[in-house]
Design a protein around this motif. Structure first.
Motif, PDB file in Angstrom:
ATOM      1  N   GLU A  91      15.175  -2.971   7.465  1.00 32.75           N
ATOM      2  CA  GLU A  91      14.072  -3.078   8.167  1.00 32.75           C
ATOM      3  C   GLU A  91      13.244  -4.509   7.372  1.00 32.75           C
ATOM      4  OE1 GLU A  91      14.662   0.229   7.054  1.00 32.75           O
ATOM      5  OE2 GLU A  91      15.432   0.606   8.846  1.00 32.75           O
ATOM      6  N   GLY A  92      13.923  -4.884   6.626  1.00 32.73           N
ATOM      7  CA  GLY A  92      13.275  -6.214   5.766  1.00 32.73           C
ATOM      8  C   GLY A  92      12.384  -5.935   4.592  1.00 32.73           C
ATOM      9  N   ASN A  93      12.434  -4.480   4.195  1.00 31.57           N
ATOM     10  CA  ASN A  93      11.462  -4.225   3.104  1.00 31.57           C
ATOM     11  C   ASN A  93      12.296  -4.793   1.902  1.00 31.57           C
ATOM     12  OD1 ASN A  93       9.424  -2.612   4.235  1.00 31.57           O
ATOM     13  ND2 ASN A  93      11.120  -1.298   4.987  1.00 31.57           N
ATOM     14  N   ILE A  94      11.362  -5.304   0.903  1.00 25.84           N
ATOM     15  CA  ILE A  94      12.167  -5.769  -0.281  1.00 25.84           C
ATOM     16  C   ILE A  94      11.773  -4.512  -1.338  1.00 25.84           C
ATOM     17  CG2 ILE A  94      12.006  -7.337  -2.011  1.00 25.84           C
ATOM     18  CD1 ILE A  94      13.188  -8.446   0.515  1.00 25.84           C
ATOM     19  N   TRP A  95      13.035  -4.215  -1.836  1.00 28.55           N
ATOM     20  CA  TRP A  95      13.063  -3.023  -3.166  1.00 28.55           C
ATOM     21  C   TRP A  95      13.298  -3.564  -4.370  1.00 28.55           C
ATOM     22  CZ3 TRP A  95      11.887   2.143  -1.791  1.00 28.55           C
ATOM     23  CH2 TRP A  95      11.918   2.661  -0.416  1.00 28.55           C
ATOM     24  N   LEU A  96      12.377  -3.247  -5.334  1.00 26.31           N
ATOM     25  CA  LEU A  96      12.471  -3.836  -6.631  1.00 26.31           C
ATOM     26  C   LEU A  96      12.696  -2.691  -7.647  1.00 26.31           C
ATOM     27  CD1 LEU A  96      10.127  -5.469  -5.185  1.00 26.31           C
ATOM     28  CD2 LEU A  96      10.650  -7.051  -6.626  1.00 26.31           C
ATOM     29  N   ALA A  97      13.748  -2.756  -8.481  1.00 32.15           N
ATOM     30  CA  ALA A  97      13.735  -1.898  -9.622  1.00 32.15           C
ATOM     31  C   ALA A  97      13.212  -2.105 -10.780  1.00 32.15           C
ATOM     32  CB  ALA A  97      15.291  -1.264  -9.642  1.00 32.15           C
ATOM     33  N   THR A  98      12.066  -1.444 -11.270  1.00 30.40           N
ATOM     34  CA  THR A  98      11.713  -1.888 -12.560  1.00 30.40           C
ATOM     35  C   THR A  98      11.822  -0.926 -13.742  1.00 30.40           C
ATOM     36  OG1 THR A  98       9.524  -0.962 -12.167  1.00 30.40           O
ATOM     37  CG2 THR A  98       9.894  -2.735 -11.001  1.00 30.40           C
ATOM     38  N   GLU A  99      11.141  -1.191 -14.871  1.00 29.24           N
ATOM     39  CA  GLU A  99      11.119  -0.181 -15.878  1.00 29.24           C
ATOM     40  C   GLU A  99      10.163   0.987 -15.926  1.00 29.24           C
ATOM     41  OE1 GLU A  99       7.655  -2.358 -17.095  1.00 29.24           O
ATOM     42  OE2 GLU A  99       9.126  -2.585 -15.798  1.00 29.24           O
ATOM     43  N   LYS A 100       9.466   1.083 -14.497  1.00 30.85           N
ATOM     44  CA  LYS A 100       8.470   1.974 -14.342  1.00 30.85           C
ATOM     45  C   LYS A 100       8.680   2.559 -12.979  1.00 30.85           C
ATOM     46  CE  LYS A 100       5.054   0.353 -17.734  1.00 30.85           C
ATOM     47  NZ  LYS A 100       3.634  -0.111 -17.861  1.00 30.85           N
ATOM     48  N   GLY A 101       9.759   2.409 -12.377  1.00 32.74           N
ATOM     49  CA  GLY A 101      10.201   2.988 -11.371  1.00 32.74           C
ATOM     50  C   GLY A 101      10.784   2.031 -10.292  1.00 32.74           C
ATOM     51  N   VAL A 102      10.527   2.406  -8.917  1.00 32.21           N
ATOM     52  CA  VAL A 102      10.972   1.591  -7.880  1.00 32.21           C
ATOM     53  C   VAL A 102       9.893   1.130  -7.130  1.00 32.21           C
ATOM     54  CG1 VAL A 102      12.360   1.441  -5.823  1.00 32.21           C
ATOM     55  CG2 VAL A 102      13.042   2.685  -7.824  1.00 32.21           C
ATOM     56  N   SER A 103       9.693  -0.168  -6.532  1.00 30.82           N
ATOM     57  CA  SER A 103       8.660  -0.635  -5.573  1.00 30.82           C
ATOM     58  C   SER A 103       9.230  -1.281  -4.382  1.00 30.82           C
ATOM     59  CB  SER A 103       7.948  -1.750  -6.340  1.00 30.82           C
ATOM     60  OG  SER A 103       7.020  -1.222  -7.579  1.00 30.82           O
ATOM     61  N   ARG A 104       8.353  -0.669  -3.502  1.00 32.21           N
ATOM     62  CA  ARG A 104       9.054  -1.282  -2.059  1.00 32.21           C
ATOM     63  C   ARG A 104       7.865  -2.378  -1.409  1.00 32.21           C
ATOM     64  NH1 ARG A 104       7.785   0.192   3.142  1.00 32.21           N
ATOM     65  NH2 ARG A 104       6.603   1.984   2.460  1.00 32.21           N
ATOM     66  N   TYR A 105       8.402  -3.304  -1.385  1.00 24.82           N
ATOM     67  CA  TYR A 105       7.309  -4.027  -0.586  1.00 24.82           C
ATOM     68  C   TYR A 105       7.562  -4.605   1.187  1.00 24.82           C
ATOM     69  CZ  TYR A 105       4.306  -8.601  -0.307  1.00 24.82           C
ATOM     70  OH  TYR A 105       3.772  -9.612   0.048  1.00 24.82           O
ATOM     71  N   ASP A 106       6.694  -4.096   1.412  1.00 29.72           N
ATOM     72  CA  ASP A 106       6.655  -4.404   3.136  1.00 29.72           C
ATOM     73  C   ASP A 106       6.094  -5.582   3.671  1.00 29.72           C
ATOM     74  OD1 ASP A 106       3.890  -4.419   3.019  1.00 29.72           O
ATOM     75  OD2 ASP A 106       3.798  -2.198   4.217  1.00 29.72           O
ATOM     76  N   GLY A 107       5.883  -6.764   3.066  1.00 28.00           N
ATOM     77  CA  GLY A 107       5.323  -7.868   3.336  1.00 28.00           C
ATOM     78  C   GLY A 107       3.810  -8.012   3.201  1.00 28.00           C
ATOM     79  N   LYS A 108       3.309  -6.980   2.831  1.00 23.16           N
ATOM     80  CA  LYS A 108       1.831  -6.830   2.571  1.00 23.16           C
ATOM     81  C   LYS A 108       1.408  -6.233   1.481  1.00 23.16           C
ATOM     82  CE  LYS A 108       1.229  -6.848   7.589  1.00 23.16           C
ATOM     83  NZ  LYS A 108       0.744  -6.238   8.957  1.00 23.16           N
ATOM     84  N   ALA A 109       2.166  -5.125   1.249  1.00 24.58           N
ATOM     85  CA  ALA A 109       1.635  -4.314   0.033  1.00 24.58           C
ATOM     86  C   ALA A 109       2.869  -3.567  -0.386  1.00 24.58           C
ATOM     87  CB  ALA A 109       0.513  -3.391   0.548  1.00 24.58           C
ATOM     88  N   PHE A 110       2.709  -3.050  -1.702  1.00 26.75           N
ATOM     89  CA  PHE A 110       3.723  -2.319  -2.464  1.00 26.75           C
ATOM     90  C   PHE A 110       3.600  -0.831  -2.343  1.00 26.75           C
ATOM     91  CE2 PHE A 110       3.791  -6.172  -4.739  1.00 26.75           C
ATOM     92  CZ  PHE A 110       5.222  -6.364  -4.854  1.00 26.75           C
ATOM     93  N   THR A 111       4.526  -0.025  -2.108  1.00 25.05           N
ATOM     94  CA  THR A 111       4.542   1.476  -2.230  1.00 25.05           C
ATOM     95  C   THR A 111       5.614   1.848  -3.384  1.00 25.05           C
ATOM     96  OG1 THR A 111       4.318   1.628  -0.066  1.00 25.05           O
ATOM     97  CG2 THR A 111       5.274   3.396  -1.248  1.00 25.05           C
ATOM     98  N   ASN A 112       4.965   2.324  -4.595  1.00 25.70           N
ATOM     99  CA  ASN A 112       5.656   2.754  -5.729  1.00 25.70           C
ATOM    100  C   ASN A 112       6.191   4.235  -5.850  1.00 25.70           C
ATOM    101  OD1 ASN A 112       5.391  -0.053  -6.729  1.00 25.70           O
ATOM    102  ND2 ASN A 112       3.097   0.522  -7.236  1.00 25.70           N
ATOM    103  N   TYR A 113       7.316   4.290  -6.433  1.00 24.66           N
ATOM    104  CA  TYR A 113       8.098   5.533  -6.766  1.00 24.66           C
ATOM    105  C   TYR A 113       8.070   5.646  -8.118  1.00 24.66           C
ATOM    106  CZ  TYR A 113       8.376   4.955  -1.500  1.00 24.66           C
ATOM    107  OH  TYR A 113       8.061   4.685  -0.093  1.00 24.66           O
ATOM    108  N   SER A 114       7.903   6.692  -8.558  1.00 23.64           N
ATOM    109  CA  SER A 114       8.249   7.020  -9.917  1.00 23.64           C
ATOM    110  C   SER A 114       8.507   8.566 -10.512  1.00 23.64           C
ATOM    111  CB  SER A 114       7.219   6.283 -11.206  1.00 23.64           C
ATOM    112  OG  SER A 114       6.035   6.845 -10.986  1.00 23.64           O
ATOM    113  N   THR A 115       8.608   8.799 -11.641  1.00 27.55           N
ATOM    114  CA  THR A 115       8.585  10.327 -12.006  1.00 27.55           C
ATOM    115  C   THR A 115       7.118  10.895 -12.178  1.00 27.55           C
ATOM    116  OG1 THR A 115       8.683   9.925 -14.491  1.00 27.55           O
ATOM    117  CG2 THR A 115      10.775  10.001 -13.180  1.00 27.55           C
ATOM    118  N   LYS A 116       6.067  10.153 -12.355  1.00 33.36           N
ATOM    119  CA  LYS A 116       4.735  10.434 -12.340  1.00 33.36           C
ATOM    120  C   LYS A 116       4.220  10.812 -10.752  1.00 33.36           C
ATOM    121  CE  LYS A 116       4.468   7.840 -16.438  1.00 33.36           C
ATOM    122  NZ  LYS A 116       3.498   6.794 -17.081  1.00 33.36           N
TER     123      LYS A 116
END
Length: 176
Positions: A151-176
């Protein structure tokens, strides 16, 4: 032959196997002509001019071609572009100067994304760089991997979870 045995990146582009070398103390870049089996290494001292025929001897972690025929390298000295003649370092322009670049993709629009350790991510649209850090909503500033979904979303794996960027904003996923 090969510059060193520690291989950190591989990418076949046309009839050439590009080889990234590197560990914590040394690195470099090479290419193997798949037809002739000739191997060429490109290295220079860290103090040399970046816009030369040889990049510095630093670890290379990712290799990607862009739509214009350039080859981009994620390295511990920043993003490097090879135009077929010269290597150019873009570390200052990305806003993640001389940081360890671990990840690199070319998205569907042709933009390049660079992920660094401690510096977040940068997107290059061919004209300018946009930097993304926790200030912009990224889950963490150590970006180890970048992926684009269907779908064109950019997913970024970081030291604090995963971020999805939809072209406008980030949605974050983590254990918290």
């Amino acid at each position: 032959g090969l510059l060193m045995d520690y291989i950190s990146a591989l990418r076949v582009i046309g009839d050439t196997l590009w080889i990234g070398y590197g560990n914590e103390s040394a690195g470099g870049l090479g290419k193997l002509d798949l037809k002739t089996r000739n191997c060429t290494s490109f290295t220079a001292s860290l103090s040399s001019d970046w816009t030369v025929t040889k990049p510095p001897r630093i670890p290379v972690t990712q290799i990607r071609p862009d739509r214009d025929g350039n080859i981009w390298f994620a390295s511990f000295g920043g993003p490097i572009r090879y135009d077929g003649k010269e290597f150019t370092n873009f570390a200052q322009e990305t806003g993640i100067a001389k940081r360890r670049i671990f990840s690199l993709i070319v998205d569907k629009s042709g933009a390049l994304w660079f992920g660094s350790i401690t510096g977040g991510a940068s997107k290059y649209d061919g004209k300018s760089f946009t930097r993304f850090t926790t200030k912009e909503g990224l889950s963490g500033n150590d970006v180890l991997w970048i992926f684009e979904d269907e779908e064109g979303n950019i997913w970024l794996a970081t030291e604090k979870g995963v971020s999805r960027y939809d072209g406008k904003a980030f949605t974050n996923y983590s254990t918290k």
